[in-house]
Scaffold this motif. Structure first.
Motif, PDB file in Angstrom:
ATOM      1  N   GLU A  22     -74.021  35.667 -14.949  1.00 35.92           N
ATOM      2  CA  GLU A  22     -74.872  34.662 -16.365  1.00 35.92           C
ATOM      3  C   GLU A  22     -74.044  35.239 -17.385  1.00 35.92           C
ATOM      4  OE1 GLU A  22     -77.377  32.429 -15.294  1.00 35.92           O
ATOM      5  OE2 GLU A  22     -77.202  33.016 -13.639  1.00 35.92           O
ATOM      6  N   ASP A  23     -73.319  35.884 -17.528  1.00 34.84           N
ATOM      7  CA  ASP A  23     -72.305  35.419 -19.090  1.00 34.84           C
ATOM      8  C   ASP A  23     -71.988  34.348 -18.839  1.00 34.84           C
ATOM      9  OD1 ASP A  23     -74.430  37.247 -20.919  1.00 34.84           O
ATOM     10  OD2 ASP A  23     -73.389  39.261 -19.647  1.00 34.84           O
ATOM     11  N   HIS A  24     -70.492  34.708 -17.823  1.00 34.56           N
ATOM     12  CA  HIS A  24     -70.178  33.785 -17.066  1.00 34.56           C
ATOM     13  C   HIS A  24     -70.446  31.918 -16.984  1.00 34.56           C
ATOM     14  CE1 HIS A  24     -66.590  37.391 -16.314  1.00 34.56           C
ATOM     15  NE2 HIS A  24     -67.865  38.136 -16.012  1.00 34.56           N
ATOM     16  N   TRP A  26     -73.001  30.859 -18.454  1.00 34.22           N
ATOM     17  CA  TRP A  26     -72.869  30.677 -20.166  1.00 34.22           C
ATOM     18  C   TRP A  26     -72.078  29.760 -21.485  1.00 34.22           C
ATOM     19  CZ3 TRP A  26     -70.996  32.494 -24.708  1.00 34.22           C
ATOM     20  CH2 TRP A  26     -71.374  32.060 -25.797  1.00 34.22           C
ATOM     21  N   TYR A  27     -70.842  30.653 -20.599  1.00 35.16           N
ATOM     22  CA  TYR A  27     -69.407  30.709 -21.164  1.00 35.16           C
ATOM     23  C   TYR A  27     -69.171  29.620 -20.840  1.00 35.16           C
ATOM     24  CZ  TYR A  27     -63.785  30.708 -22.455  1.00 35.16           C
ATOM     25  OH  TYR A  27     -63.420  30.674 -22.623  1.00 35.16           O
ATOM     26  N   TYR A  28     -68.822  28.980 -19.435  1.00 37.27           N
ATOM     27  CA  TYR A  28     -68.768  27.962 -18.857  1.00 37.27           C
ATOM     28  C   TYR A  28     -69.273  27.046 -18.899  1.00 37.27           C
ATOM     29  CZ  TYR A  28     -64.874  31.007 -16.312  1.00 37.27           C
ATOM     30  OH  TYR A  28     -64.219  31.406 -15.680  1.00 37.27           O
ATOM     31  N   ARG A  29     -70.486  27.002 -19.232  1.00 38.00           N
ATOM     32  CA  ARG A  29     -71.405  25.822 -20.402  1.00 38.00           C
ATOM     33  C   ARG A  29     -71.352  25.478 -21.340  1.00 38.00           C
ATOM     34  NH1 ARG A  29     -76.514  28.624 -17.257  1.00 38.00           N
ATOM     35  NH2 ARG A  29     -75.943  27.530 -14.323  1.00 38.00           N
ATOM     36  N   SER A  30     -70.827  26.053 -22.786  1.00 34.86           N
ATOM     37  CA  SER A  30     -70.516  25.544 -23.371  1.00 34.86           C
ATOM     38  C   SER A  30     -69.200  25.337 -23.833  1.00 34.86           C
ATOM     39  CB  SER A  30     -70.743  27.656 -24.426  1.00 34.86           C
ATOM     40  OG  SER A  30     -71.247  28.256 -24.062  1.00 34.86           O
ATOM     41  N   LEU A  31     -68.204  25.505 -22.985  1.00 34.29           N
ATOM     42  CA  LEU A  31     -66.789  24.526 -22.595  1.00 34.29           C
ATOM     43  C   LEU A  31     -67.865  23.467 -22.523  1.00 34.29           C
ATOM     44  CD1 LEU A  31     -64.766  27.104 -21.019  1.00 34.29           C
ATOM     45  CD2 LEU A  31     -64.243  26.689 -23.560  1.00 34.29           C
ATOM     46  N   ASN A  50     -68.264  21.846 -10.534  1.00 33.33           N
ATOM     47  CA  ASN A  50     -68.512  22.756  -9.880  1.00 33.33           C
ATOM     48  C   ASN A  50     -69.353  24.464 -10.650  1.00 33.33           C
ATOM     49  OD1 ASN A  50     -65.204  23.494  -8.414  1.00 33.33           O
ATOM     50  ND2 ASN A  50     -64.525  21.631  -9.944  1.00 33.33           N
ATOM     51  N   ILE A  51     -69.803  23.641 -12.079  1.00 34.12           N
ATOM     52  CA  ILE A  51     -70.408  25.173 -12.783  1.00 34.12           C
ATOM     53  C   ILE A  51     -71.538  25.261 -12.341  1.00 34.12           C
ATOM     54  CG2 ILE A  51     -71.664  25.718 -14.617  1.00 34.12           C
ATOM     55  CD1 ILE A  51     -69.145  24.895 -16.327  1.00 34.12           C
ATOM     56  N   ASP A  52     -72.186  24.526 -11.771  1.00 34.09           N
ATOM     57  CA  ASP A  52     -73.763  23.777 -10.938  1.00 34.09           C
ATOM     58  C   ASP A  52     -73.591  24.398  -9.167  1.00 34.09           C
ATOM     59  OD1 ASP A  52     -74.687  22.255 -12.836  1.00 34.09           O
ATOM     60  OD2 ASP A  52     -74.453  20.475 -12.051  1.00 34.09           O
ATOM     61  N   GLU A  53     -72.399  24.379  -8.847  1.00 30.37           N
ATOM     62  CA  GLU A  53     -72.132  24.888  -7.591  1.00 30.37           C
ATOM     63  C   GLU A  53     -72.074  26.826  -7.550  1.00 30.37           C
ATOM     64  OE1 GLU A  53     -70.037  25.270  -3.561  1.00 30.37           O
ATOM     65  OE2 GLU A  53     -69.305  22.891  -5.159  1.00 30.37           O
ATOM     66  N   ALA A  55     -73.478  28.271 -10.459  1.00 29.02           N
ATOM     67  CA  ALA A  55     -74.449  28.286 -10.827  1.00 29.02           C
ATOM     68  C   ALA A  55     -75.563  29.357  -9.008  1.00 29.02           C
ATOM     69  CB  ALA A  55     -74.869  27.896 -11.699  1.00 29.02           C
ATOM     70  N   GLU A  56     -75.675  27.963  -8.335  1.00 28.97           N
ATOM     71  CA  GLU A  56     -75.842  28.065  -6.614  1.00 28.97           C
ATOM     72  C   GLU A  56     -75.514  28.990  -6.416  1.00 28.97           C
ATOM     73  OE1 GLU A  56     -76.056  23.980  -5.496  1.00 28.97           O
ATOM     74  OE2 GLU A  56     -76.992  23.049  -6.498  1.00 28.97           O
ATOM     75  N   LEU A  57     -74.706  29.287  -6.007  1.00 26.69           N
ATOM     76  CA  LEU A  57     -74.203  30.124  -5.442  1.00 26.69           C
ATOM     77  C   LEU A  57     -74.475  31.652  -5.988  1.00 26.69           C
ATOM     78  CD1 LEU A  57     -70.547  29.086  -4.331  1.00 26.69           C
ATOM     79  CD2 LEU A  57     -72.194  28.959  -2.946  1.00 26.69           C
ATOM     80  N   VAL A  58     -74.314  31.963  -7.403  1.00 28.44           N
ATOM     81  CA  VAL A  58     -74.702  32.843  -7.658  1.00 28.44           C
ATOM     82  C   VAL A  58     -75.908  33.489  -7.461  1.00 28.44           C
ATOM     83  CG1 VAL A  58     -74.627  34.061  -9.898  1.00 28.44           C
ATOM     84  CG2 VAL A  58     -72.724  32.856  -9.191  1.00 28.44           C
ATOM     85  N   ASN A  59     -76.823  32.192  -8.061  1.00 25.33           N
ATOM     86  CA  ASN A  59     -78.403  32.539  -7.563  1.00 25.33           C
ATOM     87  C   ASN A  59     -78.623  32.868  -6.396  1.00 25.33           C
ATOM     88  OD1 ASN A  59     -78.967  32.908 -10.670  1.00 25.33           O
ATOM     89  ND2 ASN A  59     -78.284  30.656 -10.620  1.00 25.33           N
ATOM     90  N   ALA A  60     -77.897  32.485  -5.148  1.00 25.57           N
ATOM     91  CA  ALA A  60     -78.974  32.170  -3.903  1.00 25.57           C
ATOM     92  C   ALA A  60     -79.163  33.933  -3.005  1.00 25.57           C
ATOM     93  CB  ALA A  60     -77.767  31.741  -3.059  1.00 25.57           C
TER      94      ALA A  60
END
Length: 60
Positions: A22-24, A26-31, A50-53, A55-60
């Protein structure tokens, strides 16, 4: 990051001093937010997808 996550899964985060995905994200969303303010380039949309995908994989 997305490509590496697809290959290694959650083990990816062990490569970094910050282990929380989630910290990673957050960083990419900030960029992404900074890029969106400066341009409407198609590359910004690719980054968002790419960020959305990731995030989906991380939260699956």
């Amino acid at each position: 990051m997305l490509r590496d996550f697809r290959q290694t899964g959650s083990e990816l985060w062990q490569r970094f001093s910050v282990k929380d995905p989630e910290d990673h994200l957050w960083y990419y969303r900030s960029l992404l937010a900074a890029y969106k303010q400066r341009t409407d380039s198609w590359l910004v949309d690719v980054l968002r997808r790419n960020i959305d995908e990731l995030a989906e994989l991380v939260n699956a």
